[in-house]
Scaffold this motif. Structure first.
Motif, PDB file in Angstrom:
ATOM      1  N   GLY A  44       0.812  -1.204   0.000  1.00 48.11           N
ATOM      2  CA  GLY A  44       0.000   0.000   0.000  1.00 48.11           C
ATOM      3  C   GLY A  44       0.844   1.253   0.000  1.00 48.11           C
ATOM      4  O   GLY A  44       2.074   1.212   0.128  1.00 48.11           O
ATOM      5  N   THR A  45       0.178   2.369  -0.121  1.00 42.18           N
ATOM      6  CA  THR A  45       0.858   3.649  -0.242  1.00 42.18           C
ATOM      7  C   THR A  45      -0.100   4.769   0.149  1.00 42.18           C
ATOM      8  O   THR A  45      -1.302   4.661  -0.093  1.00 42.18           O
ATOM      9  N   PRO A  46       0.408   5.829   0.767  1.00 41.77           N
ATOM     10  CA  PRO A  46      -0.462   6.982   1.013  1.00 41.77           C
ATOM     11  C   PRO A  46      -0.843   7.649  -0.301  1.00 41.77           C
ATOM     12  O   PRO A  46      -0.138   7.523  -1.305  1.00 41.77           O
ATOM     13  N   ASP A  47      -1.973   8.355  -0.299  1.00 41.45           N
ATOM     14  CA  ASP A  47      -2.406   9.062  -1.502  1.00 41.45           C
ATOM     15  C   ASP A  47      -1.519  10.263  -1.790  1.00 41.45           C
ATOM     16  O   ASP A  47      -1.393  10.693  -2.938  1.00 41.45           O
ATOM     17  N   SER A  53      -2.963  12.861   4.720  1.00 38.34           N
ATOM     18  CA  SER A  53      -2.847  11.647   3.905  1.00 38.34           C
ATOM     19  C   SER A  53      -1.967  10.622   4.610  1.00 38.34           C
ATOM     20  O   SER A  53      -2.289   9.424   4.658  1.00 38.34           O
ATOM     21  N   ARG A  56      -3.844   9.129   7.738  1.00 32.54           N
ATOM     22  CA  ARG A  56      -4.839   8.105   7.381  1.00 32.54           C
ATOM     23  C   ARG A  56      -4.154   6.776   7.042  1.00 32.54           C
ATOM     24  O   ARG A  56      -4.583   5.708   7.492  1.00 32.54           O
ATOM     25  N   TYR A  57      -3.104   6.868   6.246  1.00 32.23           N
ATOM     26  CA  TYR A  57      -2.400   5.652   5.832  1.00 32.23           C
ATOM     27  C   TYR A  57      -1.742   4.957   7.018  1.00 32.23           C
ATOM     28  O   TYR A  57      -1.887   3.740   7.205  1.00 32.23           O
ATOM     29  N   GLU A  60      -4.252   3.221   9.363  1.00 30.45           N
ATOM     30  CA  GLU A  60      -4.731   1.940   8.851  1.00 30.45           C
ATOM     31  C   GLU A  60      -3.655   0.862   8.991  1.00 30.45           C
ATOM     32  O   GLU A  60      -3.928  -0.261   9.445  1.00 30.45           O
ATOM     33  N   TYR A 139      -3.306  -1.570   2.238  1.00 30.38           N
ATOM     34  CA  TYR A 139      -3.603  -0.324   2.934  1.00 30.38           C
ATOM     35  C   TYR A 139      -3.673   0.793   1.904  1.00 30.38           C
ATOM     36  O   TYR A 139      -2.873   0.845   0.979  1.00 30.38           O
ATOM     37  N   GLY A 140      -4.621   1.701   2.070  1.00 20.34           N
ATOM     38  CA  GLY A 140      -4.758   2.787   1.114  1.00 20.34           C
ATOM     39  C   GLY A 140      -5.541   2.356  -0.112  1.00 20.34           C
ATOM     40  O   GLY A 140      -6.340   1.422  -0.065  1.00 20.34           O
ATOM     41  N   SER A 143      -8.386  -0.120  -2.857  1.00 23.00           N
ATOM     42  CA  SER A 143      -8.608  -1.091  -1.798  1.00 23.00           C
ATOM     43  C   SER A 143      -8.890  -2.478  -2.353  1.00 23.00           C
ATOM     44  O   SER A 143      -9.360  -2.635  -3.483  1.00 23.00           O
TER      45      SER A 143
END
Length: 365
Positions: A44-47, A53, A56-57, A60, A139-140, A143
């Motif tokens: 996963g990766t943050p937006d 941002s 949130r990442y 999670e 994650y992120g 999904s």
């Protein structure tokens, strides 16, 4: 980077033409032709790398009991009140230093898209329109839940779920599988499913690793004193509780050494990304590279076999923090060998793993 054709192919998730069953009433819902989905999954990766941002990442990620298994009564107040107040700033700065600003996304996202496009092309060459290939993140975004839904709506009555981790660990492969199975609970018509096991000893994967090292060494004036295989770490407690990750990493290094025809002294296994107060798998990469420099090994190369794609742990941690540790201890030449990413040998290895796991479901055309 994706060309226009590959990018269009990757985002083409529209269902094949849906029709009413032959003997059904006219008002029966239309059903798309049956296909088999191949869903690749990465961490996963943050937006973005801004504070919210990142928060949130990280929330999670660090709230996942597979990743941090301390009691929520102890961990969540610490996470919410202290860690998530400060860490988004430092993590955001690290992401900013490696961000793909042109595409507006992290390198992991860019590379995963490239991998998916190439695997999609390979699978369509083998199986034609019988298959649909896409990717998700644990994650992120995108999904897992959203991609399972997209595959079902496109007519996938079978889904092969492929966590892109060569080595099994509870904090990687298992949590990806957990999220996949949770996503299925939201589907009225659940597909038949399979999950792909770890491929740490797959001959084509080992050969792809060896080729990447041989290419890098061939371009150097002289061979490094030692190759450090730096794997992502986990608490030592996980090994004692039965997690096979440590043993699988050791076997990958051994098989790589044998494939390269090297002596034991030319290659070493270490573990990075330690977090928290407890003991993790050793030796720690950041300490070991400094010890090697002090021992007189002034020229080293580092690769990261546990990562299928370059990410924050390789581009920032290895190529900056670990490199700095080596140089401060007297090291002179540090070479980071990139992950396999969308290298053709890697794509062939992953495609071969997929072929093996589709056996009995599909036959190659």
């Amino acid at each position: 980077m994706l060309d226009a054709k590959s990018s269009a192919a990757l985002t083409d998730l529209a269902p094949m033409e849906a029709k009413c069953p032959i003997h059904a009433d006219a008002d029966h819902p239309k059903v798309p032709p049956a296909r088999t989905g191949i869903l690749l999954a990465n961490l996963g990766t943050p937006d973005n790398y801004d504070y919210w941002s990142m928060r949130r990442y990280l929330n999670e990620f660090l709230s996942d009991r597979r990743v941090i298994d301390y009691s929520p009564w102890i961990w969540q107040p610490l996470l919410q009140l202290i860690i998530l107040t400060k860490r988004p700033f430092s993590s955001g700065a690290a992401y900013k230093s490696i961000w793909n600003h042109e595409a507006g996304e992290s390198p992991l996202m860019t590379i995963t898209k490239d991998q998916t496009a190439k695997i999609k092309e390979a699978m369509h060459d083998r199986y034609g329109d019988q298959v649909m290939v896409d990717f998700c993140m644990r994650y992120g975004n995108p999904s897992t839940k959203s991609k399972v839904r997209a595959m079902r709506e496109a007519g996938c009555q079978r889904i092969l779920f492929f966590p892109l981790y060569p080595h099994y660990a509870g904090a990687t492969s298992a949590t990806a599988n957990d999220e996949f199975f949770r996503s299925l609970t939201h589907e009225k018509w659940q597909p038949a499913v399979r999950t792909v096991p770890a491929y740490f000893d797959n001959p084509k994967y080992i050969d792809a690793l060896a080729q990447s090292i041989e290419r890098t060494y061939a371009e150097m004036d002289s061979k490094p004193d030692i190759l450090v295989c730096s794997y992502h770490g986990v608490p030592k407690r996980y090994l004692m509780e039965g997690d096979p990750y440590h043993c699988q990493c050791q076997k990958t290094t051994r098989l790589l050494k044998e494939r390269l025809g090297w002596a034991d002294t030319e290659i070493k296994t270490t573990f990075q990304s330690r977090f928290g107060p407890e003991e993790w798998l050793k030796p720690y990469t950041v300490e070991e590279v400094a010890r090697l420099a002090e021992e007189g090994k002034k020229k080293i190369a580092v690769c990261a076999p546990a990562f299928s794609a370059d990410c924050i742990e390789t581009l920032e941690e290895i190529n900056e923090e670990i490199k700095e540790s080596f140089e401060e201890a007297g090291g002179e030449e540090f070479t980071y060998i990139p992950c396999l990413n969308d290298d053709d040998a890697h794509i062939e290895a992953l495609s071969s793993v997929i072929d093996d796991n589709l056996a009995g479901w599909l036959s190659r055309g």
